[in-house]
Design a protein around this motif. Structure first.
Motif, PDB file in Angstrom:
ATOM      1  N   LEU A 198       0.842  -1.178   0.000  1.00 43.67           N
ATOM      2  CA  LEU A 198       0.000   0.000   0.000  1.00 43.67           C
ATOM      3  C   LEU A 198       0.883   1.236   0.000  1.00 43.67           C
ATOM      4  O   LEU A 198       1.869   1.299   0.737  1.00 43.67           O
ATOM      5  N   ALA A 216      -3.009   0.404  -4.118  1.00 44.54           N
ATOM      6  CA  ALA A 216      -2.497  -0.951  -3.966  1.00 44.54           C
ATOM      7  C   ALA A 216      -1.775  -1.352  -5.236  1.00 44.54           C
ATOM      8  O   ALA A 216      -2.293  -1.151  -6.328  1.00 44.54           O
ATOM      9  N   LEU A 224      -8.413  -3.614  -4.741  1.00 43.73           N
ATOM     10  CA  LEU A 224      -8.682  -3.616  -3.319  1.00 43.73           C
ATOM     11  C   LEU A 224      -9.893  -4.470  -2.961  1.00 43.73           C
ATOM     12  O   LEU A 224     -10.138  -4.704  -1.780  1.00 43.73           O
ATOM     13  N   TYR A 259      -9.635  -7.383  -0.497  1.00 45.96           N
ATOM     14  CA  TYR A 259      -9.606  -7.168   0.945  1.00 45.96           C
ATOM     15  C   TYR A 259     -10.945  -6.610   1.386  1.00 45.96           C
ATOM     16  O   TYR A 259     -11.543  -5.791   0.713  1.00 45.96           O
ATOM     17  N   ILE A 305     -10.587  -1.295   3.785  1.00 46.53           N
ATOM     18  CA  ILE A 305      -9.429  -0.425   3.749  1.00 46.53           C
ATOM     19  C   ILE A 305      -9.655   0.669   4.784  1.00 46.53           C
ATOM     20  O   ILE A 305     -10.747   1.257   4.821  1.00 46.53           O
ATOM     21  N   CYS A 313     -12.876   3.872   7.806  1.00 43.93           N
ATOM     22  CA  CYS A 313     -12.678   2.670   6.994  1.00 43.93           C
ATOM     23  C   CYS A 313     -13.813   2.514   5.996  1.00 43.93           C
ATOM     24  O   CYS A 313     -14.868   3.157   6.116  1.00 43.93           O
ATOM     25  N   THR A 369     -15.155  -2.919   1.037  1.00 47.05           N
ATOM     26  CA  THR A 369     -15.195  -3.048  -0.418  1.00 47.05           C
ATOM     27  C   THR A 369     -16.406  -3.858  -0.879  1.00 47.05           C
ATOM     28  O   THR A 369     -16.850  -3.711  -2.004  1.00 47.05           O
ATOM     29  N   ARG A 413     -13.774   5.327  -2.863  1.00 47.89           N
ATOM     30  CA  ARG A 413     -12.941   4.482  -3.711  1.00 47.89           C
ATOM     31  C   ARG A 413     -13.138   4.909  -5.158  1.00 47.89           C
ATOM     32  O   ARG A 413     -14.256   5.224  -5.561  1.00 47.89           O
ATOM     33  N   CYS A 419      -2.478   4.153   5.687  1.00 45.96           N
ATOM     34  CA  CYS A 419      -3.489   3.339   5.033  1.00 45.96           C
ATOM     35  C   CYS A 419      -3.252   1.890   5.429  1.00 45.96           C
ATOM     36  O   CYS A 419      -2.093   1.463   5.563  1.00 45.96           O
ATOM     37  N   ALA A 474      -5.067  -2.398   5.303  1.00 52.73           N
ATOM     38  CA  ALA A 474      -6.059  -3.298   4.721  1.00 52.73           C
ATOM     39  C   ALA A 474      -6.271  -4.503   5.622  1.00 52.73           C
ATOM     40  O   ALA A 474      -5.360  -4.937   6.331  1.00 52.73           O
ATOM     41  N   TYR A 486      -5.926  -5.082  11.330  1.00 54.86           N
ATOM     42  CA  TYR A 486      -5.417  -4.734  10.003  1.00 54.86           C
ATOM     43  C   TYR A 486      -4.046  -5.367   9.802  1.00 54.86           C
ATOM     44  O   TYR A 486      -3.145  -5.214  10.625  1.00 54.86           O
TER      45      TYR A 486
END
Length: 126
Positions: free
Chosen positions: A4, A24, A29, A32, A35, A51, A54, A73, A97, A99, A113
């Motif tokens: 990242l 990334a 992403l 995961y 994020i 956060c 996704t 995003r 940052c 993930a 994380y």
């Protein structure tokens, strides 16, 4: 190993805005679950700021940034942004940052994380 990379930090006056980006390398992403953005001020613990899940777009904001920060995003799904408005001196910190394979939830827990960027400095000062 997920890599990242953060960008967008800098010096801004109180009341100003910055947009941080988390990219990334070589993967989308979507792999995961979430994020997140954390920050760490000198002499303080690293704290979760926001956060993004996704899978369903769920978001979380820590109380002090709610209404001022927005996480999003891009359409290519390879970059997550943190738009920071109405910045205050107390927002000064290194922003990281991260993930995780777990869903976005709050309050954010650092240990959930697994992957971290190197951080970008944000300084809010007149």
């Amino acid at each position: 190993q997920l890599q990242l990379v953060e960008s967008g930090g800098g010096l801004v006056q109180p009341g100003g805005s910055l947009r941080l980006s988390c990219a990334a390398a070589d993967v989308t992403l979507d792999y995961y679950y979430a994020i997140g953005w954390f920050r760490q001020a000198p002499g303080k613990e690293r704290e979760g700021v926001s956060c993004f899940s996704t899978s369903d777009g769920r978001t979380y904001y820590e109380g002090s940034v709610k209404g001022r920060f927005t996480i999003s995003r891009d359409n290519a799904k390879s970059t997550v942004h943190l738009q920071m408005n109405s910045l205050k001196p107390e927002d000064t910190a290194v922003y990281y940052c991260a993930a995780t394979h777990l869903p976005c939830s709050g309050p954010m827990v650092r240990g959930m994380y697994n992957y971290w960027g190197q951080g970008t400095q944000v300084t809010v000062s007149s």
